[in-house]
Design a protein around this motif. Structure first.
Motif, short mmCIF file in Angstrom:
data_model
loop_
_atom_site.label_atom_id
_atom_site.label_comp_id
_atom_site.label_asym_id
_atom_site.label_seq_id
_atom_site.Cartn_x
_atom_site.Cartn_y
_atom_site.Cartn_z
N GLY A 49 0.78 -1.24 0.00
CA GLY A 49 0.00 0.00 0.00
C GLY A 49 0.81 1.28 0.00
N PRO A 56 -7.06 8.39 -3.16
CA PRO A 56 -8.26 8.21 -2.33
C PRO A 56 -8.62 6.73 -2.15
CG PRO A 56 -8.62 9.96 -3.93
CD PRO A 56 -7.31 9.32 -4.29
N THR A 57 -9.24 6.44 -1.01
CA THR A 57 -9.56 5.05 -0.67
C THR A 57 -10.56 4.43 -1.65
OG1 THR A 57 -11.28 5.88 0.85
CG2 THR A 57 -9.11 5.39 1.79
N GLU A 58 -11.43 5.25 -2.24
CA GLU A 58 -12.41 4.68 -3.17
C GLU A 58 -11.77 4.14 -4.45
OE1 GLU A 58 -13.21 9.24 -3.46
OE2 GLU A 58 -12.41 7.82 -2.00
N GLY A 60 -8.74 2.51 -4.17
CA GLY A 60 -7.78 1.52 -3.71
C GLY A 60 -6.56 2.09 -3.02
N GLY A 61 -6.54 3.39 -2.77
CA GLY A 61 -5.39 4.02 -2.13
C GLY A 61 -5.53 4.13 -0.64
N GLY A 62 -4.56 4.83 -0.04
CA GLY A 62 -4.54 4.96 1.41
C GLY A 62 -5.27 6.17 1.93
N GLY A 63 -5.69 7.07 1.04
CA GLY A 63 -6.45 8.23 1.47
C GLY A 63 -5.63 9.33 2.09
#
Length: 387
Positions: A49, A56-58, A60-63
């Motif tokens: 990760g 952004p988390t939507e 697949g990222g860490g936000g």
């Protein structure tokens, strides 16, 4: 005001540091000298990760933000693995896509950028225009429902590893007839796109290329964003993250060089029972370099904080200053490390001379120290534009 990382950022820093040290500078140099890429390190960083911390988390990222990505860049460099494509793919391409791409473009590309399965590189620099987008010769023209691209790009990193290249071109504004910048997502296997590898005096697993675009036909959705109006904002969206993460990589490289040199000078004995590090002629230059690296790190932290807070103008000033400071500090640290190690400093085994080319290039690219001084003189000191 606090200079402390959050608990989550601390955990990220420690985890990335541990990953980088498991691979180490020996792995980095071996890959570079054999003409291979750091595929294993990149894949593991993606799986854990770290490549998508700013996505952004939507998707697949860490936000997180550029602060977190700068931590990743710095800690891998501090372990002797400065990965240039961290700057190009997660910092520039992912930021531009997230801020200015269409929803379809974000869903198509950001998850792969986050997990490391996809890389997108960036092409703005040209043989004649350099990075001056006002003089770019690469032009995109309407071709039915799509586009036709023609032009040349140079010093484009990692094209041989990427599925797409984000090309900065100029298009004709139908309302004014003037050319305006636009960005296009071009598959690296697109007919008409060819490349030529540049031989560089830099020990790096990432290669540099000349790109030739000869009647490259693209569909309408290759244009980044909803319209041509997205071009200029999208172009500038990638510049601050680029400068901040390049600076972080430089600061990490400086830390690595100082650590290697300090370990050596604290144990090396030549005259009697004293270590060479006990002599001020050796220890003071190292201490001076350490001060410069730490000052650069403070400016990087300021720039990243400003950027993540949405304060783009302030982030621009701080990001340029951070890039300048880190470029100078990294070059000083590596050169000092080579000097205090003496002959050992020039060997591959001790792992510092292998960084000389990269840190020298860091004073030139992606924006030269002189252009940063022009920027500061104009925008901070209120001087007339000099170019």
């Amino acid at each position: 005001m606090t200079f402390d990382l959050t608990p989550e950022q601390d955990q990220l820093r420690d985890a990335v540091r541990a990953l980088g040290r498991r691979y180490g500078h020996g792995y980095f140099v071996e890959k570079a000298k054999s003409g291979e890429h750091t595929t294993e390190l990149w894949a593991e960083a993606g799986r854990l990760g770290y490549l998508g911390v700013n996505i952004p988390t939507e998707y697949g990222g860490g936000g997180g933000g550029i602060t977190e990505l700068a931590i990743v860049c710095e800690e891998l460099a501090a372990a002797g693995c400065p990965l240039l494509l961290l700057v190009v793919s997660p910092a520039i391409a992912a930021t531009v896509l997230n801020r200015h791409g269409t929803e379809e473009q974000r869903r198509r590309h950001l998850p792969g950028l986050a997990d490391g399965s996809q890389k997108i590189v960036f092409a703005i620099t040209e043989p004649e225009a350099g990075s001056n987008f006002h003089r770019l010769g690469t032009v995109a023209r309407r071709n039915g429902d799509g586009w036709l691209l023609n032009g040349r790009k140079c010093y484009i990193s990692g094209v041989d590893e990427a599925g797409h290249v984000l090309v900065v071109a100029r298009t004709e504004d139908s309302s004014t007839g003037k050319l305006k910048p636009a960005l296009f997502l071009v598959p690296t296997d697109a007919p008409g796109l060819t490349r030529s590898k540049l031989d560089m005096e830099i020990v790096s697993p990432e290669n540099q290329f000349l790109l030739y675009l000869d009647d490259v036909r693209l569909p309408a959705d290759a244009l980044l964003g909803e319209s041509l109006d997205a071009g200029l904002p999208a172009l500038f969206a990638g510049l601050n993250p680029e400068r901040i993460t390049v600076a972080a990589m430089g600061a990490g490289t400086g830390r690595y060089a100082i650590e290697r040199a300090s370990e050596y000078t604290a144990t090396r004995k030549v005259w009697g029972g004293r270590t060479i590090g006990s002599h001020q002629g050796v220890s003071h230059p190292l201490a001076h370099a350490a001060v410069q690296v730490e000052l650069a790190r403070l400016m990087i932290q300021k720039a990243a904080t400003r950027y993540d807070a949405g304060r783009d103008l302030e982030a621009g000033v701080a990001g340029n200053m951070a890039k300048y400071a880190a470029g100078e500090a990294a070059a000083l640290a590596v050169d000092t490390a080579v000097q205090v190690l003496g002959g050992a400093g020039m060997t591959t085994e001790y792992g510092v001379a292998t960084l000389l080319g990269a840190v020298r290039a860091g004073r030139i690219a992606p924006v030269s120290r002189e252009m940063i001084l022009n920027f500061v003189a104009q925008h901070v000191l209120g001087q007339d534009k000099s170019y």
